[in-house]
Design an enzyme around this catalytic site. Structure first.
Site, mmCIF file in Angstrom:
data_model
loop_
_atom_site.group_PDB
_atom_site.id
_atom_site.type_symbol
_atom_site.label_atom_id
_atom_site.label_comp_id
_atom_site.label_asym_id
_atom_site.label_seq_id
_atom_site.Cartn_x
_atom_site.Cartn_y
_atom_site.Cartn_z
ATOM 1 C CG HIS A 160 1.934 -11.446 6.809
ATOM 2 N ND1 HIS A 160 0.436 -11.075 6.627
ATOM 3 C CD2 HIS A 160 2.145 -11.097 8.440
ATOM 4 C CE1 HIS A 160 -0.200 -11.033 7.732
ATOM 5 N NE2 HIS A 160 0.876 -10.790 8.570
ATOM 6 C CG HIS A 173 -3.448 -8.532 5.163
ATOM 7 N ND1 HIS A 173 -4.407 -9.536 5.049
ATOM 8 C CD2 HIS A 173 -2.376 -9.049 5.484
ATOM 9 C CE1 HIS A 173 -3.560 -10.812 5.323
ATOM 10 N NE2 HIS A 173 -2.338 -10.413 5.299
ATOM 11 C CG HIS A 200 -1.875 -15.342 -1.944
ATOM 12 N ND1 HIS A 200 -2.758 -15.810 -0.871
ATOM 13 C CD2 HIS A 200 -0.623 -15.060 -1.172
ATOM 14 C CE1 HIS A 200 -1.858 -15.378 0.541
ATOM 15 N NE2 HIS A 200 -0.636 -14.855 0.179
ATOM 16 C CG ASP A 241 2.836 -15.550 2.553
ATOM 17 O OD1 ASP A 241 2.915 -14.655 3.492
ATOM 18 O OD2 ASP A 241 1.617 -15.595 2.077
#
Length: 310
Positions: free
Chosen positions: A68, A144, A269, A70
């Site tokens: 992902h 995830h 995070h 980020d």
């Protein structure tokens, strides 16, 4: 100039999904004696490294939890900076094997003169992915929406020499090293063993847990960690959102740390929806009795020193 700890976490970014005025995308450099491990370099990591006083030559390994944005959009800048600064040593890159195509695209996102040696090492399954003077690095799967791994550094156990016992047995100077190598030596007509003048020293452990729901991998990674860096994207009142999007809450992070015997907990995070970061620490504190650090960009978190006696 401030003294640099031999074992510390340099926090380069603490935001999730989108950066904010106060929080960059993810990025974490673990200094472990002479090694530098760069975790999840999100967008802007190259600049954050400059602000934090981290050079490209400090990086020996890059570890990506998942692809992902980020957690990986800073890769092109970091990789190109390695060549610009002519990093002299090979840099090993670990990442989920299912994201090999993303890694290749990010590695060659634009034209540059490649001089540094980057060694891709895709992670295909749980287990040890690297070994060296630092100990071993393990990868364990997390829960995830896309394939995600957490990472764990484990230092081998050793022995702590006890000066009072060495003196009592007449072992001094070069003979201490000889005893460490041989396990037993003769002193004044008597055999002195290593067990008589030392005690077991547990190796230190570091764990890195990013985007995930609670799962077996979270607890495996966190078990006995001296320093646990763990996502706490949501506050407890938004636990439903956390589960839907594959994340943890601050309270869940605290429970993990307490159950796993963590010594120092680093929360990070954070979702941009929250404006009071101290609330994350307060919610984790409901469950965890150890030390809690609510991470801030460009902060440094030392690995806790070894206890004087176990």
């Amino acid at each position: 100039m401030a003294r640099v700890s031999a074992r510390e976490l340099v926090v380069l970014g603490t935001g999730s999904q989108t950066p904010t005025r106060r929080r960059n995308h993810n990025g974490y450099l673990l200094r472990w004696d002479g090694a530098g491990l760069l975790f999840d370099p999100g967008e802007g990591t190259q600049r954050q490294m400059i602000l934090a006083g981290v050079a490209a030559t400090d990086v020996d390994r890059i570890l990506i939890s998942h692809f992902h944005g980020d957690h990986c959009l800073g890769l092109p800048g970091v990789i190109q900076r390695m060549s610009l600064d002519r990093v002299p040593h090979p840099v090993h890159a670990h990442f989920p094997a299912s994201g090999a195509e993303y890694f290749a695209r990010l590695r060659h996102a634009s034209a540059f003169h490649e001089t540094a040696t980057l060694v891709p090492e895709p992670v295909h399954a749980a287990g040890v992915i690297a070994e060296g003077g630092f100990g071993r690095i393990e990868a364990h799967p997390l829960d995830h929406p896309i394939q995600t791994y957490g990472y764990r550094l484990v230092e081998p156990d050793g022995r702590r020499m006890l000066p009072d016992r060495l003196a009592a047995h007449g072992v001094r100077g070069p003979r201490v090293g000889e005893l460490q190598r041989e396990g037993a030596i003769r002193v004044a007509g008597r055999t002195v063993t290593l067990d008589q003048v030392s005690e077991h020293r547990r190796g230190q452990r570091f764990a890195f847990v990013m985007d995930t729901r609670l799962c077996e991998g979270v607890f495996t990674l966190a078990d006995g960690a001296d320093l646990l860096v763990i996502e706490s994207t949501f506050l407890d009142e938004d636990a439903g959102l956390a589960h839907d999007f594959g994340h943890l809450t601050a309270g869940e992070a605290g429970r993990v740390a307490q159950e796993c015997g963590v010594r120092r907990l680093v929360l990070t995070h954070f979702s941009q929806r929250y404006s009071a970061p101290e609330t994350f620490g307060a919610q984790a504190r409901r469950h965890f009795t150890g030390e809690i650090v609510v991470a801030e960009d460009l902060s440094r978190v030392p690995v806790p020193p070894r206890p004087s006696r176990l």
